[in-house]
Scaffold this active site. Sequence first.
Site, PDB file in Angstrom:
ATOM      1  N   ASP A  20       0.882  -1.165   0.000  1.00  0.00           N
ATOM      2  CA  ASP A  20       0.000   0.000   0.000  1.00  0.00           C
ATOM      3  C   ASP A  20       0.922   1.219   0.000  1.00  0.00           C
ATOM      4  O   ASP A  20       1.503   1.566   1.029  1.00  0.00           O
ATOM      5  CB  ASP A  20      -0.899  -0.042   1.248  1.00  0.00           C
ATOM      6  CG  ASP A  20      -1.726   1.241   1.416  1.00  0.00           C
ATOM      7  OD1 ASP A  20      -1.665   2.122   0.540  1.00  0.00           O
ATOM      8  OD2 ASP A  20      -2.428   1.344   2.446  1.00  0.00           O
TER       9      ASP A  20
ATOM     10  N   LYS B 187       2.964  11.287  -3.287  1.00  0.00           N
ATOM     11  CA  LYS B 187       1.971  10.635  -4.150  1.00  0.00           C
ATOM     12  C   LYS B 187       1.133  11.674  -4.914  1.00  0.00           C
ATOM     13  O   LYS B 187       0.682  11.424  -6.028  1.00  0.00           O
ATOM     14  CB  LYS B 187       1.068   9.764  -3.284  1.00  0.00           C
ATOM     15  CG  LYS B 187       0.164   8.805  -4.023  1.00  0.00           C
ATOM     16  CD  LYS B 187      -0.446   7.850  -3.020  1.00  0.00           C
ATOM     17  CE  LYS B 187      -1.523   6.966  -3.615  1.00  0.00           C
ATOM     18  NZ  LYS B 187      -2.050   6.032  -2.599  1.00  0.00           N
TER      19      LYS B 187
ATOM     20  N   GLU C 275      -7.250   0.581  -4.607  1.00  0.00           N
ATOM     21  CA  GLU C 275      -7.263   0.478  -3.146  1.00  0.00           C
ATOM     22  C   GLU C 275      -8.572  -0.081  -2.566  1.00  0.00           C
ATOM     23  O   GLU C 275      -8.529  -0.995  -1.734  1.00  0.00           O
ATOM     24  CB  GLU C 275      -6.905   1.833  -2.526  1.00  0.00           C
ATOM     25  CG  GLU C 275      -5.428   2.171  -2.720  1.00  0.00           C
ATOM     26  CD  GLU C 275      -5.099   3.644  -2.568  1.00  0.00           C
ATOM     27  OE1 GLU C 275      -5.967   4.416  -2.125  1.00  0.00           O
ATOM     28  OE2 GLU C 275      -3.959   4.020  -2.906  1.00  0.00           O
TER      29      GLU C 275
ATOM     30  N   ASP D 151     -12.941   5.272   2.743  1.00  0.00           N
ATOM     31  CA  ASP D 151     -11.490   5.387   2.948  1.00  0.00           C
ATOM     32  C   ASP D 151     -11.101   6.845   3.187  1.00  0.00           C
ATOM     33  O   ASP D 151     -11.058   7.639   2.246  1.00  0.00           O
ATOM     34  CB  ASP D 151     -10.764   4.817   1.719  1.00  0.00           C
ATOM     35  CG  ASP D 151      -9.236   4.909   1.844  1.00  0.00           C
ATOM     36  OD1 ASP D 151      -8.729   5.525   2.807  1.00  0.00           O
ATOM     37  OD2 ASP D 151      -8.544   4.362   0.960  1.00  0.00           O
TER      38      ASP D 151
HETATM   39 MG    MG Z   1      -4.589   4.833   2.010  1.00  0.00          MG
END
Ligand code: MG
Length: 621
Positions: free
Chosen positions: A25, A87, A185, A207
Amino acid sequence: MALLQISEPGMAPAPHQRRLAVGIDLGTTNSLVAAVRSSVPEVLADEEGRVLLPSAVRYRSNGYPNIGHAALAERANDPANTVVSVKRFMGRALADVQRLYGELPYDFVDADGMVQLRTVAGIKSPVEVSAEILATLRQRAEGSLGDDIVGAVITVPAYFDDAQRQATKDAARLAGLTVLRLLNEPTAAAIAYGLDNGSEGLYAIYDLGGGTFDISILRLSKGVFEVLATGGDTALGGDDFDARLATLALERLQLGELTEQEQAGLLTAAREAKEQLSTQEHTSLSFNAKGKLQTLEIHRLELVKATEDLVKRTLTAARKALRDAGLSVDEIKGTVLVGGATRMPHVRAAVAEFFGKPPLINLDPDQVVALGAAIQANLLAGNRNPGDDWLLLDVIPLSLGVETMGGLVEKIIPRNSTIPVARAQEFTTFKDGQTALAVHVVQGERELVSDCRSLARFELHGIPPMVAGAARIRVTYQVDADGLLSVAAREMISGVEASIMVKPSYGLGDNDISRMLQDSFQSAEQDMKARALREQQVEAKRMVEATTAALVADKALLSADESNRIECLLHEVEQKKESTDHHAIKDAIDALSRGTEEFAARRMDRSVRQALKGKKLDEIT
Ligand code: MG
Ligand code: ADP
């Protein structure tokens, strides 16, 4: 998107040999690595027993960067060389980064395609920064598994575009990892829960990470994971909660402007306080500013109050995703919590209230994505047990349509349709004798072509000349399992065909997508008016052309009076046709249409008589 078909046949390993593969991840805030050992997925810890690796890299002049906790520890003293949340920069140009994130403490370099950062160790691309994080996780995995790993499944947000996915793959390669697959994800989270609990039914994956919020609606059934809808907010996460606490502290302490360093220190302290408030009723927040240690007591309720609107925003996005999937809240069987920020009790309570049931929390929200990725990696490496055989279905993030007359969009595949999907729609020609048709493929939610993204254009030639409206042109859109769109147009009477392959997601970023969705939401009413107007304008033009042509051909069927009256009505439509009042145009069209009914009937009679001339009754029936 385009992450499909999980099982790959023909990859079974020799029975004695287990091939080690990991799931990673690669998060905005924290990254983790996990692997399946003795059939159980588990996250791998560093030498000090910590599983989360902060996604932070601090470059130093000696060439050996600090990574993770060590980097964060120095962040306040060296913000310009400490790259966090890299990211956000993956696959992004400088202009995008500046537009989306505003002031940042980095010395950006405008490079072709992707932004770069100038550090004491030289110019670094986001790919290199991410590679440092991935390499650290690879070493951790090799250390704890005691062997080389054959490859990794790396997770990415569902909305990552091609450039962002490619950048992630490049980073993995740079880190010496073979990418078995990139995995969305939310899908990874579902895999972790689906296998552990054997759950079936509709699930929402909520999330809330450090910088982003993602909501996905999945259907789990008989080993099939189907993504029904995705949505969220690419600029909403735990960081915003930190910022609210920081603002609160500044207001309370009346400190005025802080230096960059002091600000960074305050944000770190705010984050710690926020995390403590998940398990404690109150805590103190301390940071250095104005030459001394500043301290403030904060109660959980203050955090709740300062961030209520942020939580509400997540629920608005959840409501929208449900609407897109055509579902009501009570059809959702369970909610999976992902992301460290879902540890906050008020977030959990809000999610529980919204969905009318407590969320699933038997897996750690920090780990669930990495665990799902590990299960997936294990399968792809060929370590499959009997019965491990699933299929993943994904969705298209924005509607795919075709341009019709007047610059309007006709949606052919609505957004959030599961792929693979094929839909066809019939169109016709606009003019008598028209032999070619231009097909313009667009993507977006808006009604006008000019507000959508143009994907491709092609032409269908060789349509046999027919009167306007007689040709039947079937336009078929097909999106395959990899998310690739192909469009074909076929004239049904003659069989003439043309087609093209298009890549729908190319170059569209998650922020483009959410902006386009937001635009469509806000402009729905305005769009409807614009559409009505364009439709009337097109209809007026068509009526003028058709009536003029009929008058030229068949004036003989009318008396002088009759033809005068029609010409008057025609003139009225011509006058109104560029007007911006669609009611006025419609009135003129209706009048012309009523005024030419009798004329049309006479023309029809005559052509029928002509067609039947000389034929016997038994030939007609
Ligand atoms: Mg995450
Ligand atoms: P990402 O997916 O962006 O890498 P994570 O899932 O690791 O993010 O979530 C990071 C966020 O979770 C940060 O904002 C962090 O402060 C927050 N977080 C972690 N633990 C807690 C906690 N106990 N209470 C509240 N927030 C937490």
